[in-house]
Design an enzyme around this catalytic site. Structure first.
Site, PDB file in Angstrom:
ATOM      1  N   HIS A  85       1.014  -1.569   0.216  1.00 55.33           N
ATOM      2  CA  HIS A  85      -0.205   0.265   0.188  1.00 55.33           C
ATOM      3  C   HIS A  85       0.936   1.331  -0.128  1.00 55.33           C
ATOM      4  CE1 HIS A  85      -3.448  -2.669   0.802  1.00 55.33           C
ATOM      5  NE2 HIS A  85      -4.406  -1.781   0.723  1.00 55.33           N
ATOM      6  N   SER A 131      -7.396   0.610  -2.434  1.00 57.17           N
ATOM      7  CA  SER A 131      -6.042  -0.044  -1.018  1.00 57.17           C
ATOM      8  C   SER A 131      -7.597  -1.700  -1.270  1.00 57.17           C
ATOM      9  CB  SER A 131      -6.905   0.853  -0.114  1.00 57.17           C
ATOM     10  OG  SER A 131      -8.389   0.750   0.864  1.00 57.17           O
ATOM     11  N   ASP A 132      -6.958  -2.096   0.498  1.00 59.34           N
ATOM     12  CA  ASP A 132      -7.662  -3.447   0.624  1.00 59.34           C
ATOM     13  C   ASP A 132      -8.355  -2.854   2.333  1.00 59.34           C
ATOM     14  OD1 ASP A 132      -8.632  -5.871   1.652  1.00 59.34           O
ATOM     15  OD2 ASP A 132      -7.131  -6.937   0.234  1.00 59.34           O
ATOM     16  N   TRP A 133      -9.144  -3.865   2.662  1.00 59.16           N
ATOM     17  CA  TRP A 133      -9.486  -3.502   3.697  1.00 59.16           C
ATOM     18  C   TRP A 133      -8.874  -2.790   5.115  1.00 59.16           C
ATOM     19  CZ3 TRP A 133     -14.852  -3.947   4.618  1.00 59.16           C
ATOM     20  CH2 TRP A 133     -15.740  -3.922   6.698  1.00 59.16           C
ATOM     21  N   GLY A 145      -5.747  -1.683   4.724  1.00 54.97           N
ATOM     22  CA  GLY A 145      -5.052  -1.434   4.119  1.00 54.97           C
ATOM     23  C   GLY A 145      -4.197  -0.136   4.278  1.00 54.97           C
TER      24      GLY A 145
END
Length: 713
Positions: A240, A262-264, A266
């Site tokens: 990230h 982004s991921d959760w 992240g």
């Protein structure tokens, strides 16, 4: 008007305040609370009204989508519509086999069909953005998310990446039955140490580019609208906050003009990694590295105004991120049609969708063993015992299935399917070891349906032991001890181990096959469908061999089966060399022969290849058995001596071919520079084709020894 909607976007940017711009970079979760003070449903509505959110995930239902969209479009100052995203991985209402199973078909049309059905169902219900396909190549069967991957090979995964993007997006994102795809997780997530989810990945530049990145490049070339950053570090730098991967490679070298999400949470996890001191620095590092949208956490909107005022984030970078988000919304047609047509919502799996899922599930199954030939079942058999923990279980859907889907549309069971497929046969079902033995003794043949439940695969589902859970091996041994014929149907989201795999007469790897999995298993067991799937991942003999994969390097002291007495080799003292089942392995109810390959030329210049010249490889495939069936002809290359040591095999072609009994055909492959060269360790990216000898192998698995040699001058 520009196809990229440049004029409209520029005009809209000129009207936006910094806070409204930052709002477009915020993705909030509907109905979830991410922690103390995190957003819940009321917070999302308030943010939509204030223009402080650009997309929302986990909101399901067309009416709900319209209600929230109405707030954003009719009550916010600029009326910018929202995008709704969801983890649609292998089905929305219609659950297809897990992605690892789909890879076993060695037929990308399977995943394209899944994506098309999923897109139609999801978009009709308000979802315009799906967080799929997952493109993570992995050598780790312990990693639960191997179920969501397409296995260990970058070429196979790249083919599936492009196909799934095509299936989701079609020719126009604005079509009412298409959604924006998301290639994830960028990058090298599948290399997590120990197979533990979210764990460290330390990877060289050449392995990054040769192993992990090719599927993402294929997805980008296919037009993937979005890319998701990975949870892991990449050689010490969290994905990230990794400018090298997100900006230098993805956006600059590859020219990606879509959205990086982004991921959760992240972005905030950059603090936990030890890469950022606090949430403000996490937001700064992520946005400057190339993250455009922050999922769940709120670093951008909370700290963005101050970071902008201090010049830590430039106006140019902010406008670039917002432009990417607005471009996606225009491409999806949301400015013209922000609301869902409630009369057009797909409420349940259609008959055609179920038929596609059934065909896909059968096409994905891999016959690992069949000696003596217990399968297909004799249609005249009078009694079949169906035993094991999954014999009458609906747990066939696999990981990453929506809770509402599981509740409303469960899978039928194997027992039910066999009763329907064989109405003249008595089906005896029994639970428990002793009852199973009694049923087996009273039956002509026994089907043991064993494996791992869906809950043991997927995100955060790492296993240190790859054996069958509970007492299933005891059950198989007890059935085997009866001396009666039996076959094992193996369910799972990963390769599994156990000595029983060496002795069971017949083993059918059915994976987690989806909503029509029971019927598809019956189709294969009865011979209505002749299995033709192949393993997209190596099956180890024991977990201690992991990582074990076909495209390994030779080492300076490889194991030599001709000299087993030599101890100074790369091998285990207490385990036979090699896998239990190699990559590409899979049997059929018929037999095939692949003749030696022939080349259109055995010498070619490196310069000619770089200029577009190709080499054609031709093999003859013959069905030498008594049944029609499918075979997957596979092509591998090996560069004998290169400036960077090359794998002993690299897949560069496959074709699944159907032949009638006694039929033969010619199968052709074309090799180009992309197939015969490789990426160096140059951080700026350098692909080379070097002079030397290339062995070209063709056959029915990665263990093939058939070859011809091409000389590159």
């Amino acid at each position: 008007m520009s196809s990229n909607h440049d004029t409209e976007i520029k005009e809209l940017l000129g009207r936006m305040t910094p806070m409204e711009k930052l709002g477009q970079l915020q993705q909030l979760a509907w109905g979830f609370n991410t922690g103390p003070g995190g957003p819940g449903t009321e917070d999302v509505e308030a943010a939509a009204r204030a223009g402080r959110v650009g997309s929302v995930l986990n909101l399901m239902g067309a009416a709900n989508a319209n209600a929230l969209q109405r707030i954003a479009v009719e009550e916010s100052r600029l009326g910018i519509p929202l995008i709704y995203g969801l983890d649609v991985i292998h089905g929305y209402w219609t659950t297809f086999p897990i992605p690892l199973a789909q890879a076993a078909a060695f037929d990308p049309s399977v995943t394209e069909a899944d994506a098309a059905v999923s897109a139609r169902e999801a978009r009709s219900d308000g979802i315009g953005w799906v967080f799929s396909p997952m493109m993570d190549v992995t050598h780790e069967p312990r990693w639960g998310r191997i179920a969501e991957s397409h296995g260990e090979d970058p070429y196979l995964t790249a083919c599936y990446a492009a196909a799934k993007v095509r299936g989701y997006q079609g020719s126009s994102l604005s079509a009412p039955d298409r959604v924006a795809a998301c290639a994830k997780h960028f990058a090298a997530y599948g290399g997590a140490e120990g197979g533990r989810d979210y764990n460290t990945v330390d990877v060289s530049e050449q392995r990054l580019r040769n192993l992990y990145l090719p599927p993402f490049l294929a997805a980008v070339d296919a037009g993937a609208a979005t890319v998701m950053a990975a949870f892991n570090t990449v050689s010490g730098v969290p994905a990230h906050g990794n400018t090298h991967t997100l900006t230098d490679i993805l956006k600059t070298q590859w020219g990606f003009d879509g959205v990086v999400v982004s991921d959760w949470a992240g972005v905030d996890e950059l603090v936990t990694h030890g890469f950022a001191a606090d949430s403000a620095e996490a937001g700064l590092l992520a946005v400057n590295a190339g993250v455009d949208v922050e999922m769940a956490s709120t670093s951008f909107v909370e700290h963005g105004p101050e970071l902008l005022s201090r010049g830590r984030i430039s106006e140019e970078r902010l406008d670039d991120a917002v432009t990417r988000v607005l471009r996606l919304k225009f491409r999806l047609g949301l400015f013209d049609r922000p609301y869902v047509d409630l009369d057009a919502v797909v409420q349940e799996p259609t008959p055609s969708a179920r038929a596609a899922a059934r065909a896909a599930a059968a096409r994905c199954m891999v016959l690992l063993r069949n000696s003596p030939a217990v399968l297909p079942l004799d249609p005249a058999v009078s009694t079949i015992a169906v035993v094991g923990p999954f014999a009458d279980s609906t747990d066939l859907l696999g990981t990453w299935v929506l809770g509402e889907t599981q509740r409303r549309f469960p899978a039928g069971t194997v027992r039910q399917a066999l009763e329907t497929a064989l109405p003249g046969t008595r089906i005896r079902h029994a639970d428990g070891v002793q009852a199973a033995v009694d049923a087996a003794m009273a039956a002509d043949v026994t089907i043991v349906v064993a494996g791992e439940p869906s809950a043991l695969s997927g995100e955060a589902a790492t296993r240190a032991d790859l054996g069958l859970p509970d007492a299933q091996e005891e059950l198989i041994a007890a059935v085997a001890a009866t001396g009666k014929p039996y076959a094992v149907v193996l369910l799972g989201g990963r390769p599994l181990t156990g000595a029983w795999l060496d002795s069971a007469p017949a083993v059918l790897m059915a994976w987690h096959p989806g909503i029509e999995g029971g019927n598809a298993i019956a189709d294969v067991l009865t011979g209505a469908v002749n299995p033709g799937g192949k393993l997209p991942v190596t099956f180890p003999r024991a977990v201690g061999q992991v990582p074990i994969y076909y495209n390994r390097e030779n080492t300076g002291r490889p194991y030599d089966p001709a000299r087993p007495e030599n101890p100074f080799v790369s091998a285990y003292l207490d385990l036979a060399d090699g896998p239990r089942f190699p990559f590409g392995h899979g049997l059929s109810y018929t037999t095939f022969v692949v003749d030696e390959p022939s080349l259109s030329q055995d010498r070619i210049g490196a310069a000619a290849l770089r200029d577009g010249a190709t080499v054609e490889v031709t093999v003859t495939l013959r069905n030498t058995g008594d049944h029609a069936g499918d075979e997957v002809v596979q092509l591998y290359v090996h560069d004998r001596a290169a400036s960077i040591v090359q794998p002993v095999r690299r897949m560069r072609g496959f074709q699944r071919v159907h032949l009638a009994a006694g039929e033969q055909t010619s199968v052709r492959f074309t090799l180009a520079a992309n197939d015969l060269g490789f990426w160096t360790g140059d951080p700026n990216g350098r692909f080379v084709v070097e002079p030397g000898k290339i062995d070209i192998h063709t056959g029915t698995s990665s263990a093939t020894t058939s070859r011809r040699t091409l000389t590159i001058t």
